[in-house]
Design a protein around this motif. Structure first.
Motif, short mmCIF file in Angstrom:
data_model
loop_
_atom_site.label_atom_id
_atom_site.label_comp_id
_atom_site.label_asym_id
_atom_site.label_seq_id
_atom_site.Cartn_x
_atom_site.Cartn_y
_atom_site.Cartn_z
N LYS A 15 0.77 -1.22 0.20
CA LYS A 15 -0.05 0.01 0.00
C LYS A 15 0.91 1.11 -0.03
CE LYS A 15 -3.96 -2.15 2.27
NZ LYS A 15 -4.74 -2.16 3.54
N TYR A 19 0.79 4.07 -3.18
CA TYR A 19 0.79 5.46 -2.87
C TYR A 19 1.91 6.21 -3.59
CZ TYR A 19 -0.48 9.67 -0.69
OH TYR A 19 -0.66 11.07 -0.10
N ASP A 41 -4.88 10.40 -2.77
CA ASP A 41 -5.63 10.29 -1.56
C ASP A 41 -7.08 9.82 -2.10
OD1 ASP A 41 -3.68 10.53 0.26
OD2 ASP A 41 -4.40 12.76 0.74
N ILE A 44 -7.02 6.52 -3.79
CA ILE A 44 -6.74 5.28 -3.01
C ILE A 44 -8.08 5.08 -2.18
CG2 ILE A 44 -5.76 4.67 -0.80
CD1 ILE A 44 -3.58 4.33 -2.87
N LEU A 45 -8.92 6.14 -1.93
CA LEU A 45 -10.01 6.24 -1.25
C LEU A 45 -11.28 5.40 -2.15
CD1 LEU A 45 -10.31 9.22 0.88
CD2 LEU A 45 -10.01 7.11 1.68
N GLN A 46 -11.26 6.14 -3.46
CA GLN A 46 -12.24 5.56 -4.44
C GLN A 46 -12.09 4.08 -4.45
OE1 GLN A 46 -11.62 7.62 -8.00
NE2 GLN A 46 -13.47 8.75 -7.90
N ASN A 47 -10.95 3.25 -4.68
CA ASN A 47 -10.67 2.13 -5.01
C ASN A 47 -10.22 1.32 -3.75
OD1 ASN A 47 -10.70 2.15 -8.01
ND2 ASN A 47 -9.42 3.94 -7.66
N SER A 48 -10.44 1.85 -2.53
CA SER A 48 -9.95 1.09 -1.50
C SER A 48 -10.52 -0.44 -1.19
CB SER A 48 -10.53 1.85 -0.11
OG SER A 48 -11.76 1.95 -0.09
N LYS A 49 -11.47 -0.86 -1.89
CA LYS A 49 -12.20 -2.11 -1.87
C LYS A 49 -11.35 -3.07 -2.70
CE LYS A 49 -16.43 -0.88 -0.06
NZ LYS A 49 -17.35 -1.63 0.98
N LEU A 51 -7.56 -2.65 -4.44
CA LEU A 51 -6.55 -1.85 -4.71
C LEU A 51 -5.46 -2.90 -5.60
CD1 LEU A 51 -5.33 -0.10 -1.48
CD2 LEU A 51 -6.47 0.70 -3.65
#
Length: 58
Positions: A15, A19, A41, A44-49, A51
């Motif tokens: 991760k 990033y 950021d 990463i948040l949009q694709n957090s499920k 990665l």
């Protein structure tokens, strides 16, 4: 590239690398450091499920 610290797991390291290189790619295309951080950021948040999975961010 030497990673400056130790990680508790491979997942944490992956991760961090994702990033780091995503942010670097945004700065290479001309975004400022602050804008690159915001965009990274956001991605990463949009694709957090998803990665690293099939059709994931990485």
């Amino acid at each position: 590239m030497k990673i400056p610290f130790e990680f508790n797991s491979d997942d944490e390291r992956n991760k961090w690398l994702l990033y780091h290189y995503l942010k670097k790619s945004y700065t290479c295309i001309g975004l400022s450091e602050i804008d690159a951080e915001k965009k990274t950021d956001e991605m990463i948040l949009q694709n957090s499920k998803n990665l690293f999975g099939f059709h994931g961010l990485a």
